[in-house]
Design a protein around this motif. Sequence first.
Motif, short mmCIF file in Angstrom:
data_model
loop_
_atom_site.label_atom_id
_atom_site.label_comp_id
_atom_site.label_asym_id
_atom_site.label_seq_id
_atom_site.Cartn_x
_atom_site.Cartn_y
_atom_site.Cartn_z
N ASP A 76 107.29 -92.84 53.94
CA ASP A 76 108.23 -93.83 54.49
C ASP A 76 108.40 -95.05 53.58
OD1 ASP A 76 105.73 -94.88 54.91
OD2 ASP A 76 106.01 -95.30 57.03
N GLY A 77 107.87 -95.00 52.35
CA GLY A 77 108.08 -96.07 51.38
C GLY A 77 107.06 -97.18 51.41
N HIS A 78 105.98 -97.03 52.14
CA HIS A 78 104.96 -98.07 52.24
C HIS A 78 103.87 -97.86 51.19
CE1 HIS A 78 106.04 -99.92 56.22
NE2 HIS A 78 106.80 -98.84 56.20
N LEU A 79 103.40 -98.97 50.62
CA LEU A 79 102.26 -98.96 49.70
C LEU A 79 101.10 -99.71 50.33
CD1 LEU A 79 103.85 -99.93 46.25
CD2 LEU A 79 103.13 -97.67 47.00
N MET A 80 99.90 -99.22 50.10
CA MET A 80 98.69 -99.92 50.54
C MET A 80 97.79 -100.08 49.32
SD MET A 80 98.42 -99.93 54.14
CE MET A 80 99.46 -99.25 55.41
N PHE A 81 97.31 -101.31 49.13
CA PHE A 81 96.40 -101.61 48.03
C PHE A 81 94.99 -101.76 48.59
CE2 PHE A 81 100.50 -102.77 46.45
CZ PHE A 81 100.45 -102.55 45.08
N TRP A 82 94.03 -101.12 47.95
CA TRP A 82 92.63 -101.14 48.37
C TRP A 82 91.78 -101.49 47.15
CZ3 TRP A 82 92.25 -99.31 53.51
CH2 TRP A 82 93.36 -98.61 53.97
N ARG A 83 90.69 -102.21 47.38
CA ARG A 83 89.76 -102.56 46.29
C ARG A 83 88.48 -101.76 46.48
NH1 ARG A 83 89.75 -107.70 46.96
NH2 ARG A 83 91.37 -108.11 45.44
N LYS A 84 88.04 -101.09 45.40
CA LYS A 84 86.80 -100.32 45.47
C LYS A 84 85.62 -101.28 45.55
CE LYS A 84 88.26 -97.67 41.91
NZ LYS A 84 88.11 -96.73 40.79
N GLN A 85 84.70 -100.99 46.45
CA GLN A 85 83.50 -101.79 46.66
C GLN A 85 82.28 -101.00 46.22
OE1 GLN A 85 83.52 -104.97 47.94
NE2 GLN A 85 85.75 -104.87 47.93
N GLN A 86 81.11 -101.63 46.27
CA GLN A 86 79.86 -100.94 45.98
C GLN A 86 79.74 -99.70 46.87
OE1 GLN A 86 77.98 -102.45 43.66
NE2 GLN A 86 76.10 -101.28 43.66
N GLU A 87 80.05 -99.89 48.16
CA GLU A 87 80.07 -98.79 49.11
C GLU A 87 81.39 -98.83 49.86
OE1 GLU A 87 76.75 -98.59 51.73
OE2 GLU A 87 75.32 -99.03 50.14
N GLY A 88 82.24 -97.86 49.64
CA GLY A 88 83.51 -97.78 50.35
C GLY A 88 84.62 -98.55 49.66
N ILE A 89 85.67 -98.84 50.43
CA ILE A 89 86.82 -99.57 49.91
C ILE A 89 87.20 -100.68 50.88
CG2 ILE A 89 87.77 -97.67 48.55
CD1 ILE A 89 89.68 -97.10 50.84
N GLU A 90 87.87 -101.71 50.38
CA GLU A 90 88.30 -102.84 51.19
C GLU A 90 89.82 -102.92 51.14
OE1 GLU A 90 87.83 -107.70 51.18
OE2 GLU A 90 87.49 -106.57 49.34
N PHE A 91 90.46 -103.03 52.30
CA PHE A 91 91.92 -103.16 52.34
C PHE A 91 92.32 -104.50 51.74
CE2 PHE A 91 95.73 -104.71 54.50
CZ PHE A 91 96.63 -103.72 54.13
N VAL A 92 93.39 -104.49 50.92
CA VAL A 92 93.86 -105.71 50.26
C VAL A 92 95.23 -106.11 50.76
CG1 VAL A 92 94.43 -106.79 48.06
CG2 VAL A 92 92.49 -105.23 48.20
N LYS A 93 96.22 -105.20 50.66
CA LYS A 93 97.59 -105.60 51.01
C LYS A 93 98.44 -104.39 51.36
CE LYS A 93 101.23 -108.66 49.40
NZ LYS A 93 101.65 -109.58 48.35
#
Length: 150
Positions: A76-93
Amino acid sequence: DDDEIGPPPPPPGAQEDDDIGPPAPKRKKNKVLKFERLYLQNLPATNYYEKSYMHREHVMHIRFTSSDFLVTGSIDGHLMFWRKQQEGIEFVKHIRAHLGLITCMSVSNDGLHLVTVAKDKWIKIYDIANDDMVHMFEVPYVPLTAEFVY
């Protein structure tokens, strides 16, 4: 006077247990599922629920960057940015990048830029570290692919 407050008295000649009005409809029997107890036992506890950053539509593109980011793009044209963490990922934008299907998504070798092309005839370039679009171009055709060339 406080004595006058309360329900109205029953009509003359009626007993206090008599119902006034039409009879109440019969109560429906609750349907019991065959394995209802098993279903209820396996429901997740409330501590498993939290805000979800999932895409609403199918994810078509996933790109990992050398700059410790993950970018996902849905149909549907959406982008999600995630930051890699020591354990897992963190949502950014979350960015509503295109009005249609993203046909291709590519990341630069240094992991600093992302390019997307879509059926809406737009080519868009993003600065991944700052989670922001830096360039956009409209073309007279539907681009199917995009790559960074060095």
